[in-house]
Design an enzyme around this catalytic site. Sequence first.
Site, PDB file in Angstrom:
ATOM      1  N   HIS A 176      -2.147 -22.005  -6.296  1.00  0.00           N
ATOM      2  CA  HIS A 176      -2.457 -23.542  -6.310  1.00  0.00           C
ATOM      3  C   HIS A 176      -3.615 -24.054  -5.703  1.00  0.00           C
ATOM      4  CE1 HIS A 176      -1.194 -27.653  -4.458  1.00  0.00           C
ATOM      5  NE2 HIS A 176      -1.659 -27.824  -5.697  1.00  0.00           N
ATOM      6  N   HIS A 202     -10.873 -31.083  -4.491  1.00  0.00           N
ATOM      7  CA  HIS A 202      -9.766 -31.803  -4.489  1.00  0.00           C
ATOM      8  C   HIS A 202      -9.922 -33.358  -4.300  1.00  0.00           C
ATOM      9  CE1 HIS A 202      -5.161 -32.266  -2.807  1.00  0.00           C
ATOM     10  NE2 HIS A 202      -5.319 -32.460  -3.913  1.00  0.00           N
TER      11      HIS A 202
END
Length: 1431
Positions: free
Chosen positions: A355, A403
């Site tokens: 992830h 991100h």
Amino acid sequence: MAKEFQFNWKPTIIPELLHGSVFDRYDDESTCLELNAQVRIDENGFFLRWLIEGKDAVVLDMGQIWEARTGGLPKDGRIMFELEQRGASETIAERTIWITHGQDLVNVQSFFLVAESVELAKTCRAGINDILKSSRIRHVCPTTQLMKYHTWLTMNVNERRKIPIKLIIKTFSSGKPEKMVQKCLNDLGLGGDKYTPARVINRSMGKKFRNFYKCSRGRKRKEREELDVDILTFEKFQRLYNKICPRTEVQELFVKLSGQKEYLTKERLINFLNEEQRDPRLNEILFPFFDSQRIVALLKKHENDIKYQEDGKMSGDGFLRFLMSDENPPVFLDRIEMFMDMDQPLCHYYINSSHNTYLTGRQYGGKSSSEIYRQVLLSGCRCIELDCWDGTGENKGEPIITHGKAMCTDVFFKDVLVQIRDTAFARSDFPVVLSFENHCSKSNQLKMAKYCMDIFGDMLLSKPFEDAPLDPGVSLPSPNRLRKKILIKNKRLKTDIERHQLDQFLREGKLDEEDELNETPEVVGEDSVSPRSGGSGGTGAPEEVDDDTSDDDDDPSVQTSLNVMRTIPTVNTTSNNGSNRSARSSLDTPSPSGGSLMVPDRATSTATSIKNAVLARSPNFSSLRQKLSFKRRQSPLAGDQRAHPEVEQPVSSSSPATPSISGPPPCATSSGSTSSITITTTGCSTSSSGPSKHILGGEMPAKENDEAHPELKQNFIAKNLKGFGFSKKQPVLTKEEEERIFAEYHYTGATTNIHPLLSSLVNYTHPVKFSGFDVAEANNLHFHMSSFSESTGLGYLKQSAPEFVNYNKRQSSRIYPKGARVDSSNFLPQIFWNAGCQMVSLNFQTPDVYMQLNMGKFEYNGGSGYLLKPDFLRRPDRTFDPFSESPVDGVIAAHCSVRVISGQFLSDRKIGTYVEVEMYGLPTDTIRKEHKTKVIPGNGLNPVYNEDPFVFRKVVLPELAVLRFAVYDENGKQLGQRILPLDGLQAGYRHISLRSDTNQSFILSPVLFVQIVIKTYVPDELSGLVDALADPRAFLSEQKKRQEALAHMGVDDSDIPDVPNTRNMALRHVKQPPRQNGSSADLLANNGQTGSARGDQTSSMASSTIRSPNEQPQPVAVDKFKVDPIEVDDLRRDKAFAKLLKRFQKELDDLRKKHQKQRDSIQKQQPARRRNSSIAWIQTNVDKLITNNRRSTKKEKGSRRSLTASVSSGCGSASGTVTVSVCSPSGASCSGYSTGGPSTPVACNSDGTGSPATIGSPVPQDLVNNDRVRSLVNTQTGEWSAMVRRHDEEEFELKKVQLKEQFDLLRKLMSEAQKNQMLALKLRLEAEGKDLKQTQTKKSMEDAKVIQLDKGIKTKAERDRRVKELNEKNLKMFVEERKRLAMKAQKHEEQLTKRHLDQLEQLDKDFHKALDAEVGNYKEEQLAAQPTSVV
């Protein structure tokens, strides 16, 4: 014992590395080049060493090396200059071997070896990678690990090329004093030579440093000890190890097995290997028992005494060598290799998944890296994630990976693809899945698609296979079919839309303007409504949503977190010089920096690139003004598709913006060369080319070339984070600042504006929004997959666990951590493995317990990253509930116990240690934080625990269970751990080598010596029976011994009765009511207890049908419930029935009296007739006739001419009346006379004529022919006969009414009796149920008391688990018993009800039968009746 497996762990070492080659060496941190380093790898492939003249050797564990790859040019100019002087500068990169190493995935170090030739570099690079590709060396035995450490000692020489004695002493310093180790060395001739090192003072040292040495000149120099390499052989090192660390626990075991002898005989050794060291569940053919032939081979390998070998004996040293050898591993060695079937559909495998792979630290403010993709793939991961955004500033027009809006650094998308290409199939050939979270514009998506096709080439699976089309019901291809293929997971357009747009793009080189700028609604799965997640748990954390999950509005965890006050933005179209014209002209003119139009205040991204390799012209932007004017009213950050909108340059004519808690975070200020629309908000403004780099001070990257925006490293931290409390001296976020950033963070969902070229690259991993298990089952599209956050996944797992399992049998699912895990912590993956979820994605940068569990699980099957799911998680005809606590059909539950005996080399410090053993599997199998040993203080070398076994009594699904061994120091710090699969675990005495928290091997691995017992789970109450069946001879022998002992005590065997097994007493006590398995008739015939049939009694009534007179009832008693049949005679004796009969008799008597009065009345109406002489004469003769007739009735009966006298006792004549009938000889006429009363009836023929008769004496003929007499007779006969018929009919009707009332009363009495019987049955069954409940409650209390008093249960958690297991078992048994009782009651009631209906039906039949008989009698009497008269 395991089957024979040839475990050849030694890799092949090429001669250039085995004998050593000369390289120049440098690393990133050094500024000088180390020349002529002798580089070699030992013959076992343990270590890589380089030697430089005059320096200590440097030894690097091969287990810590990630890869050897082609290097680049050095950054330091001095090193580059020296390399150019020593060889051709154009071949430096090709002659360089870039070696990366480290103990974890994040902290990776590098050094570079420059060879003399390109060929040598290429050969050595390939040789190193071949050694690294094999994982067998990670599973060597403790003896081989000692050999590895011995190799490290012999290679780690000082500048004099000898072994420092201090290294050997340090090895054992954690448990033994230095003097003791030194004495053992001297005893073995390993004392070494002493020397005094020369003091060298560099003239370049500082004045203070030189003064320090001057002050210490008077001190005595400490002598050092060293040892020649040739002296320290492995045999001597083993002797030293056994001398310093004697294995007393193994010696005790040996003495126990040998029977106090110095050797083990062949028979005892065979018995030990087949009984103690073997799993009894194993197949005897696949895993054969040890025999004499195998024992001989075993002795040749491990017994050094030749005489013992010849005699078939094993000494204590040989026994220890066997226990520490490769022939005694804790796990079947074939599990290390590829042993699973890899030809099943892709969704039938667990896939090692990552992830947010690009992050090296926290989820907020963390550092992104492209290098970590290499380590993750090399560690066995097969599914990696790429969060793709549009680059900003100087990187505008390029896709980046970061991100988004989380203040993380960026890396280029293209660089990441290069890293993936180089390492995707370096360790495993099985497919790699790239999970795109796509936030890019269509222009950047086009670049992404081109980069994928250009960089990956044939490795990219750009279209489905012909034999596995994307059609409903078609299974996914297998991992073998997809070998060395890269799959892209990204949203995809609908088929017809994709085909249309792709044809247009390939034909015209561009897409329509509307398609370029608008979100595409024709994305597969996006138009369906996703169920709301139920899983944030009330934390208020913003949930990260994957590209194939719900939008933020559909996620309540996101909705609850959006409590940040936002200020409505105002649009300022004035540029820096205040010219509105220049701002408007920017809408019509493409941007010079890549042709991108940035509109930061759109709810969805309208940033698109118009400059690429295939576009022939730029689009006209004049048509966008109306759309932009509407979009400017939107929130600037709610749906912004930029990765870092908060760092744009603020431009405003008003006063400087003040950071506000309720607004977006402060933004960086930077100048740009291009202009765009500027949005001003409270505390944040943007400019055209502001940088998008976010780097927190605490996470400064080590390498500039691993970032997309390295230029922002200093000025952004120093200037633009002051609003959050950052300063140069405070490089990390405080808790309050982190909470503030986290509260203001808003996740932006992936774009739906998909470029058709990128869409066309998606095939077998097509993400869609989850719309429900029933919808997925109806669609039956195996290539569709959905992603769930752990919270959402837990919600579906809680509500619809079997449906979730069935979904994963057909198609794939991906689980990722919830957004609240800002520290990059992980969740327990076992929960979702239990449901068959394929891609359980974890944060690989955090080596916590759950990541250790993931790494340990995927270590097997060749480290391929794919594990075949158990059979019941793949077959569509099986139903499985992961929360089940009872054994699954077809799966045998296991029993496992682990006894931790001792440990070796657990720590390099003298500190206390303890061991913890955990099991992970189904919720009912998972046991954590319960089984731990006591702390052994002050001994990290060889502590002896000798704990009682840690028992895992019942493992429902061994295929899903794993054991975790972990060693901690007295402060709770983990020293080592190991994950072992239960289905591959071997029983017996085993040595378990431990790993680091990143699952890497140590130079000298910590080892646990344990005893493992694995067998089939047997309930406690059946253990005695199973033991007797398993070994009947031993059982009978034990019984015989006890019998002989009792006989010796004077007890005769005949005096001992047979008693039941005490283990089964409790079970029998509960099951004492016998079950009836006969037919329904038999079941009912044996039920009930009857008493009187009277209605006022509540006891049981008879329960049989009305039987025929010849049928005899046979009452039988079963279950203490006696049954007698219901008899009609019993019912007739009832008071009500007797009263009814009495009333009937009275009614009948009244009717007869009434009839008699009527007859008397008729007789009184004819007095004159009796005075007639002829009649008087007839009367006189009749009297005589009666007298004579009494004498001759029997003789003349039946004669044609006869005199019949009958005394009628029935209805129609008075009591004592005699009726006489006189017939003529021809039978044509007759005359009847009656006497005995005031009047006498005379019977005549039907026509009223009479014939002369002679009664006693002849009747005068004239009297017979007298008309008057004849008329009188006819009249009287008619009146009397009519009256008689009427009386008979009235009496018949009365009898019918009475018969009906009689049977109605019988029916009523029978119904009452049946009701009482049913009530008694229910009361009896209720009493039995009450008794059963009391018995069950008593049993539960007694069993729980036994567990509470069991001293063998050490922990409260184990006791509670035993009580829970017992309660569940009892509950299941009790429910079954109550079900059986309920079924028994239901059967009894059904049968009794049926019998009652039969009885009532039979009673109705009897009524109709009696009625028919009465009617028949009445008709027969009517037919036989003759006319009568009174004369």
